[in-house]
Design an enzyme around this catalytic site. Sequence first.
Site, PDB file in Angstrom:
ATOM      1  CB  CYS A   1      54.869  31.130  52.666  1.00 13.95           C
ATOM      2  SG  CYS A   1      53.325  31.688  51.967  1.00 13.95           S
TER       3      CYS A   1
ATOM      4  CB  CYS B   1      24.776  29.551  61.132  1.00 12.05           C
ATOM      5  SG  CYS B   1      24.963  27.835  61.619  1.00 12.05           S
TER       6      CYS B   1
END
Lengths: 288, 109
Positions: free
Chosen positions: A104, A249
């Site tokens: 990176c 959820c």
Amino acid sequence: MTTTKAFKLVSGIALTAALGMSPALAGPGPDEDQLVINEDIEIVTEAAAPAHMEYVDTIYSGWRFREDDTQVMQMDDFDNPAMIYVDKAIDAWNTVEGAEEKSCASCHGDPESLRGLRAELPKWNADKGEVYTAEMYVNDCRTERMGAEAWGWNGQDMRNMTALISSVSRGLPVNVAIDGPAQETWEKGKEIYYTRFGQLELSCANCHEDNYGNMIRADHLSQGQINGFPTYRLKDANIVSMHNRFRGCIRDTRAETFSVGSPEFVALELYVASRGNGLSVEGPSVRN
Amino acid sequence: MADGVKPRVKVPKSAAAGEVITIKTLISHPMESGQRKDSDGNPIPRSIINRFVCAFNGETVIDITMEPAISTNPYFEFEAKVPEAGEFTFTWYDDDGSVYEDVKAISVG
């Protein structure tokens, strides 16, 4: 150090009592504590709702719904268990991988160079013609620039890296674009947010809009903001991605859920992120 | 040696003579309890840090025995009186025989 923080939390409660407002401990709803990380980064945990929200006037970070013990853990990076994973991501950031022999750091330099990115995500990627999340950008970098294997959306490496990307933007206001090319995806996300799923026939809004501040069994419902994601959940003793939380959820409504990384969850992420426009980026936060 | 073990310690750089300071320590470690099973149903062997010692100029500040029920990435926060300048040494002992160490100097004045 802990003594000072505890004092600050107590003083927040004392202040509200002095002003004649309802004391934080007396009823449901968010408390009145102020969040400052490392005695340096001031976090906005309460803001006027963005114009597109029809039924809510004020938005609150989930931090305001947590107990003092949990809140304090997020006020110092040494106490924030998520920072262990951020450290691991910094190691990965500097590790050369793939056919191109790049890390990176080869392109981006310091992780601080990505400051600001998290505040705008998810956002429209004009080259790819779709809304992109942090995970999608990371994997594009890995496969196209580094010639490395893509990471799993919910893999440990990916969660560590998104936590690092978020950490350098802490304190900046969430500012997700919902117009222009992203609007179609945003509308789709909004539809999912207000659709009742599962045997319990619950939509996101039934809990996080109609009932935030109330208890759902032993849980103190927040507004379901995602400015603190990826978040360290004490119950998992690990970092949790947004999509994993969405899945949890929906599963709890006893529905078949969408998959982590699915277009539906990307749309929902965009919509839910836009409901937090004006709050500060907090991730990686600490929640229960 | 377990993977990804990294000790972290937070000690003030200086203190007044006789001052009581707060020390925070954290070590990343899976703390595998030995009670869990893998996806094939085989027990995962216990692998924990079983002892943590902090000493100041050779004198023991705290010596902790750790048991399998302690969570991953054990964190300890404790207080120590600093009578003089010197060095805190921190030592963690792994089940597998590995020893992880950290040293922090503190000045007085």
